[in-house]
Design a protein around this motif. Structure first.
Motif, PDB file in Angstrom:
ATOM      1  N   ALA A 175       0.878  -1.126   0.025  1.00  0.00           N
ATOM      2  CA  ALA A 175      -0.054   0.133  -0.086  1.00  0.00           C
ATOM      3  C   ALA A 175       0.884   1.236  -0.023  1.00  0.00           C
ATOM      4  N   THR A 176       2.009   1.164   0.889  1.00  0.00           N
ATOM      5  CA  THR A 176       2.871   2.387   0.787  1.00  0.00           C
ATOM      6  C   THR A 176       3.793   2.429  -0.358  1.00  0.00           C
ATOM      7  N   ALA A 177       3.894   1.461  -1.135  1.00  0.00           N
ATOM      8  CA  ALA A 177       4.778   1.357  -2.276  1.00  0.00           C
ATOM      9  C   ALA A 177       3.949   2.248  -3.384  1.00  0.00           C
ATOM     10  N   GLN A 178       2.736   1.573  -3.346  1.00  0.00           N
ATOM     11  CA  GLN A 178       1.769   1.925  -4.621  1.00  0.00           C
ATOM     12  C   GLN A 178       1.602   3.459  -4.270  1.00  0.00           C
ATOM     13  N   GLY A 179       1.516   3.783  -3.206  1.00  0.00           N
ATOM     14  CA  GLY A 179       1.178   5.536  -2.898  1.00  0.00           C
ATOM     15  C   GLY A 179       2.546   6.288  -3.191  1.00  0.00           C
ATOM     16  N   GLU A 180       3.520   5.775  -3.273  1.00  0.00           N
ATOM     17  CA  GLU A 180       4.859   6.320  -3.670  1.00  0.00           C
ATOM     18  C   GLU A 180       4.707   6.268  -5.168  1.00  0.00           C
ATOM     19  N   LEU A 181       4.432   5.318  -5.686  1.00  0.00           N
ATOM     20  CA  LEU A 181       4.784   5.056  -7.299  1.00  0.00           C
ATOM     21  C   LEU A 181       3.608   5.139  -8.099  1.00  0.00           C
ATOM     22  N   GLY A 182       2.326   5.293  -7.618  1.00  0.00           N
ATOM     23  CA  GLY A 182       1.129   5.585  -8.221  1.00  0.00           C
ATOM     24  C   GLY A 182       0.427   4.223  -9.056  1.00  0.00           C
ATOM     25  N   ASP A 183      -0.625   4.472  -9.271  1.00  0.00           N
ATOM     26  CA  ASP A 183      -1.589   3.425  -9.734  1.00  0.00           C
ATOM     27  C   ASP A 183      -1.142   2.397 -10.873  1.00  0.00           C
TER      28      ASP A 183
END
Length: 200
Positions: A175-183
């Protein structure tokens, strides 16, 4: 299927918005939470969508995050929950609150939504309890949205679990990684960043 719209917010109503995409206006039905997140008329916006087709109707539902859309899909799998009731629940509760209610079996919290009685609320939390318990908490303030099933994020969570991380730890890290990298982040990108977060 139409999965996402990116354009200008053309018009809004009590439970709908018109998104202008290259001169074509798409009518999308939304929760009040999504409507408030879209911004002002004339501004650019992005909505994640779900197309529902019945014998005599075709309806496009719009959501501020992919996470809200995935909760909508989960909710409408429950007997007695149509699109109108699901949107009412998502208007009354943030996805994180809904997840907590399902995980804890708190039917009273779900019953706060308009048109949801105690019996239906009980059915919702009972049927979604197992699915909600192992999912990452999605922040309600425009934070990262993690698809609840399928996609690169789910594969990344599975990969971390195979490496020995607990489901909740793996889910939070992704979840944190996707928040940083985007959808649009790939599975390999999510795994790389999530490993750093999980180990940190």
């Amino acid at each position: 299927m139409i999965a996402k719209l990116k354009g200008l917010l053309d018009e809004t109503g009590t439970d709908w918005a018109v998104i202008d995409v290259a001169g074509v206006g798409y009518l999308v039905h939304c929760s009040t939470r999504t409507l408030s997140a879209l911004g002002e008329v004339g501004e650019g916006c992005t909505v994640f969508t779900d197309l529902q087709v019945s014998e005599n109707d075709m309806r496009l539902l719009g959501f501020a995050t992919a996470g809200e859309r995935d909760w909508f899909r989960l909710l409408t799998q429950v007997q007695g929950v149509g699109s109108k009731v699901a949107l009412a629940i998502l208007s009354a509760l943030e996805t994180a609150e809904l997840q907590t209610a399902c995980a804890k079996g708190d039917a009273a919290m779900v019953a706060r939504a308009q048109g949801v009685g105690p019996k239906l609320a009980g059915r919702i939390v009972n049927e979604l309890k197992d699915k909600a318990g192992a999912l990452p908490t999605v922040s309600g303030g425009g934070g990262s949205a993690i698809p609840l099933s399928g996609g690169a994020s789910a594969d990344a969570v599975s990969a971390l679990e195979n490496l020995g991380f607990k489901p909740a730890v793996a889910a939070r890290a992704v979840a944190t990684a996707q928040g940083e990298l985007g959808d649009d982040a790939s599975e390999s990108e999510l795994i790389r960043v999530a490993l750093k977060r999980a180990a940190g």
